[in-house]
Design an enzyme around this catalytic site. Structure first.
Site, short mmCIF file in Angstrom:
data_model
loop_
_atom_site.label_atom_id
_atom_site.label_comp_id
_atom_site.label_asym_id
_atom_site.label_seq_id
_atom_site.Cartn_x
_atom_site.Cartn_y
_atom_site.Cartn_z
N GLU A 47 0.85 -1.13 -0.08
CA GLU A 47 0.13 -0.11 -0.06
C GLU A 47 0.87 1.17 0.11
O GLU A 47 1.90 1.32 0.70
CB GLU A 47 -0.79 -0.05 1.28
CG GLU A 47 -2.39 -0.65 0.95
CD GLU A 47 -2.24 -1.95 1.68
OE1 GLU A 47 -3.18 -2.75 1.68
OE2 GLU A 47 -1.19 -2.23 2.41
N THR A 48 0.22 2.38 -0.54
CA THR A 48 0.73 3.70 -0.65
C THR A 48 -0.40 4.57 0.03
O THR A 48 -1.49 4.43 -0.72
CB THR A 48 1.44 4.02 -2.05
OG1 THR A 48 2.40 3.24 -2.33
CG2 THR A 48 1.88 5.45 -2.13
#
Length: 280
Positions: A47-48
């Site tokens: 995830e970002t």
């Protein structure tokens, strides 16, 4: 191109490189959806997150969470990692708790000494998993018949379904066929045996997201938040326990679960590994 402050943090570990990495981009209000998705794909992390000004006046900040494939309304390690990065960057909460705005609404986060914990959000889907789907997942994980003791939906925005096995060694031995699991978010859990397992945790967990740039997640807050609601509602876990995750990936994630009244809190440590600026 514009410049943005940036941090990369490691969540659910006190030691760098032993938890779950997260990229955090600050001041991202001017970025388009397409640019966010492209950067998240480029990082190739599970995830970002992108920190924006809140829309809800009760929130301290707003966050958008992207995998390499899609945007998520909620995820656990991005919640704790983003909050850690926001506080470290000088963020000052309006109240005693930090209030994060995201796709599922407002999420409460509290300090626990040097650690942070989020309040497990309500499940969007719960209950037994259809037998045909359980069989598909069993085959995809290479499990023998009869090794699955239970299966439940624990979807709080990330789509998780969970299988319970009897033995921690079975969890650690899994070698998934990701083609058979494509399109699914699958968690697997088993209790640790105090007499046999030399470990400071009560459960071992693994998390598989077929098709994602990171098909196995090393330490998963959303999954463990959903699992906690299942286990605690059925009396299958004590009111406070620790989960081990990521061992087969060379990690040492530790997720802390605590039930206080009707609330379930999911916590752990975060450490910053990289900080600077990026151009997008």
């Amino acid at each position: 191109m514009s410049q943005f402050d940036f941090k990369q943090v490691d969540v659910f570990s006190r030691r760098p490189l032993k938890g779950n990495p997260l990229a955090v981009v600050f001041g991202a209000d001017e970025l388009s959806d397409e640019r966010m998705a492209a950067f998240a794909s480029w990082t190739n992390l599970s995830e970002t997150t992108f920190v924006l000004e809140p829309r809800d006046p009760r929130a301290d900040y707003r966050v958008r969470i992207f995998t390499t494939l899609q945007e998520l309304p909620f995820a656990g390690h991005p919640t704790l990692g983003t909050c850690h990065a926001w506080l470290e960057a000088g963020g000052i909460p309006k109240g005693e708790e930090i209030i994060q705005e995201c796709g599922v609404g407002l999420v409460r986060i509290r300090r626990q000494g040097d650690d942070l914990a989020f309040l497990a959000p309500p499940l969007l889907r719960s209950g037994p998993v259809d037998a045909d789907l359980v069989e598909r997942v069993r085959l995809g994980l290479g499990l023998e018949e009869g090794t699955i003791t239970d299966a439940q939906w624990v979807d709080n925005g990330a789509g998780w379904l969970v299988l319970m096995l009897a033995d921690r060694a079975q969890v650690l031995a899994l070698e998934p066929d990701y083609a058979q699991l494509r399109g699914l978010a699958v968690g697997v859990i088993a209790p640790c045996c105090p007499e046999r397992d030399d470990i400071d945790a009560q459960f071992e967990v693994r998390a598989f997201i077929s098709g994602d740039g990171a098909p196995e997640d090393p330490a998963t807050g959303s999954l463990n938040a959903g699992v906690a609601q299942w286990l605690l509602s059925k009396g299958l876990a004590p009111s406070s326990y620790v989960v081990s995750q990521g061992l087969t990936m060379g990690r040492a994630g530790r997720i802390h679960v605590e039930q206080i009244g009707d609330e379930i809190w999911i916590g752990g440590s975060t450490v910053t590994c990289i900080e600077g600026t990026l151009s997008l």
